[in-house]
Scaffold this motif. Structure first.
Motif, PDB file in Angstrom:
ATOM      1  N   ALA A  94       0.840  -1.198   0.000  1.00  0.00           N
ATOM      2  CA  ALA A  94       0.000   0.000   0.000  1.00  0.00           C
ATOM      3  C   ALA A  94       0.879   1.255   0.000  1.00  0.00           C
ATOM      4  O   ALA A  94       0.619   2.207  -0.746  1.00  0.00           O
ATOM      5  N   ALA A  95       1.937   1.248   0.817  1.00  0.00           N
ATOM      6  CA  ALA A  95       2.845   2.401   0.878  1.00  0.00           C
ATOM      7  C   ALA A  95       3.533   2.611  -0.467  1.00  0.00           C
ATOM      8  O   ALA A  95       3.616   3.742  -0.966  1.00  0.00           O
ATOM      9  N   ALA A  96       3.995   1.531  -1.079  1.00  0.00           N
ATOM     10  CA  ALA A  96       4.700   1.638  -2.369  1.00  0.00           C
ATOM     11  C   ALA A  96       3.757   2.131  -3.464  1.00  0.00           C
ATOM     12  O   ALA A  96       4.142   2.945  -4.304  1.00  0.00           O
ATOM     13  N   ALA A  97       2.515   1.665  -3.445  1.00  0.00           N
ATOM     14  CA  ALA A  97       1.552   2.078  -4.469  1.00  0.00           C
ATOM     15  C   ALA A  97       1.212   3.558  -4.300  1.00  0.00           C
ATOM     16  O   ALA A  97       1.090   4.292  -5.284  1.00  0.00           O
ATOM     17  N   ARG A 145       8.190  -2.148  -3.703  1.00  0.00           N
ATOM     18  CA  ARG A 145       8.472  -1.167  -4.762  1.00  0.00           C
ATOM     19  C   ARG A 145       8.694  -1.883  -6.085  1.00  0.00           C
ATOM     20  O   ARG A 145       8.200  -1.453  -7.129  1.00  0.00           O
ATOM     21  N   ARG A 146       9.407  -2.993  -6.033  1.00  0.00           N
ATOM     22  CA  ARG A 146       9.670  -3.773  -7.265  1.00  0.00           C
ATOM     23  C   ARG A 146       8.367  -4.381  -7.797  1.00  0.00           C
ATOM     24  O   ARG A 146       8.111  -4.393  -9.001  1.00  0.00           O
ATOM     25  N   LEU A 147       7.550  -4.918  -6.878  1.00  0.00           N
ATOM     26  CA  LEU A 147       6.294  -5.547  -7.313  1.00  0.00           C
ATOM     27  C   LEU A 147       5.340  -4.518  -7.894  1.00  0.00           C
ATOM     28  O   LEU A 147       4.694  -4.768  -8.921  1.00  0.00           O
ATOM     29  N   ILE A 148       5.262  -3.344  -7.270  1.00  0.00           N
ATOM     30  CA  ILE A 148       4.360  -2.296  -7.779  1.00  0.00           C
ATOM     31  C   ILE A 148       4.830  -1.844  -9.171  1.00  0.00           C
ATOM     32  O   ILE A 148       4.003  -1.633 -10.072  1.00  0.00           O
ATOM     33  N   ALA A 149       6.134  -1.750  -9.372  1.00  0.00           N
ATOM     34  CA  ALA A 149       6.654  -1.371 -10.700  1.00  0.00           C
ATOM     35  C   ALA A 149       6.265  -2.429 -11.742  1.00  0.00           C
ATOM     36  O   ALA A 149       5.830  -2.095 -12.854  1.00  0.00           O
ATOM     37  N   LEU A 150       6.391  -3.696 -11.375  1.00  0.00           N
ATOM     38  CA  LEU A 150       6.047  -4.794 -12.295  1.00  0.00           C
ATOM     39  C   LEU A 150       4.545  -4.796 -12.606  1.00  0.00           C
ATOM     40  O   LEU A 150       4.125  -4.950 -13.760  1.00  0.00           O
ATOM     41  N   ILE A 151       3.739  -4.632 -11.552  1.00  0.00           N
ATOM     42  CA  ILE A 151       2.279  -4.618 -11.720  1.00  0.00           C
ATOM     43  C   ILE A 151       1.874  -3.438 -12.606  1.00  0.00           C
ATOM     44  O   ILE A 151       1.045  -3.584 -13.519  1.00  0.00           O
ATOM     45  N   ALA A 152       2.475  -2.268 -12.385  1.00  0.00           N
ATOM     46  CA  ALA A 152       2.154  -1.077 -13.178  1.00  0.00           C
ATOM     47  C   ALA A 152       2.461  -1.324 -14.655  1.00  0.00           C
ATOM     48  O   ALA A 152       1.666  -0.975 -15.545  1.00  0.00           O
TER      49      ALA A 152
END
Ligand code: PMT
Length: 221
Positions: free
Chosen positions: A41-44, A206-213
């Protein structure tokens, strides 16, 4: 976040455990601390998303710029997750939802009597699968917490629940997974996968949010 990859995107995340009442003083639950979901949630939010965090009972502060809905049971989490889905672009199911609940939550404390006590459990609704199969269908990401054949079971859940991506989490090792500060996961999607090294849940998020984006944009454009 360098490029605010999720600017203006509405994102919902489930986190933490659920509690399934046995009677007014007892419940069935699990070891999820909420750390992974809260870090996501924080990274998103850092990536510019409007984040709603639907959280089971945990002991964590709400990340900045995140709105939070507190729930207890799987049914409560289901109701909050499925409400107004047209206002959700990306759904990430990180919660450890109880698959079963006591068939009846009795209203008075169960008294000690016989040597054995049998509880009858019934299935809870599957939240992430209901989201992925809804008419509004956001880009849907699930987790798979497994103790054996992790990638095999994760691929199976990706297909069966009709998800866009699944994050396979080996929870047999107590240094990663439930309640730890670090995690090691493999992200799987139709036609590909990416294995991440062990790192803090904050870094990993942060890495997962970048991948999901990246996958969300590809699918939408
Ligand atoms: O909270 P932490 O202590 O930081 O730990 C993080 C974690 C280990 C809980 C997290 O990384 C994780 O793996 N979460 C998923 C836990 C889980 O219940 O996995 P599962 O394989 O049983 O479920 C598969 C998927 O279906 C999950 O996305 C789950 O949220 C979802 N599900 C399951 C049952 C149900 N009734 N509804 C659901 O939406």
């Amino acid at each position: 976040f360098p490029n605010r990859a999720l600017d203006g995107i509405k994102l919902r995340i489930t986190a933490g455990p659920t509690r399934e009442a046995i009677d007014p003083v007892r419940y069935i639950s699990n070891h999820s601390s909420g750390k992974m979901g809260f870090a996501l949630a924080a990274a998103a939010a850092d990536a510019g998303a409007q984040v709603t965090l639907i959280s089971g009972p945990v002991n964590l502060a709400t990340p900045e710029r995140v709105s939070r809905i507190d729930v207890s049971s799987a049914q409560d989490m289901y109701d909050a997750s499925l409400a107004d889905l047209q206002d959700c672009d990306i759904f990430i199911a990180c919660a450890a939802v109880a698959d079963y609940r006591p068939s009846e939550a009795v209203t008075q404390k169960i008294k000690k009597s016989a040597d054995t006590l049998t509880l009858t459990l019934v299935r809870n609704p599957d939240i992430v699968s209901s989201v992925a199969n809804s008419p509004q269908r956001p880009f849907t990401v699930g987790f798979a917490a497994e103790t054996q054949d992790v990638l095999h079971y994760a691929r199976d859940k990706l297909q069966r629940k009709k998800l866009d991506m699944i994050i396979a989490n080996d929870v047999a090792n107590t240094d990663i997974g439930f309640n730890s500060d670090d995690n090691r996961v493999v992200a799987l999607w139709n036609g590909g996968e990416h294995a991440f090294d062990t790192m803090s849940k904050a870094q990993l998020s942060r890495r997962l949010i970048a991948l999901i984006a990246e996958h969300f944009r590809t699918e939408r454009d």
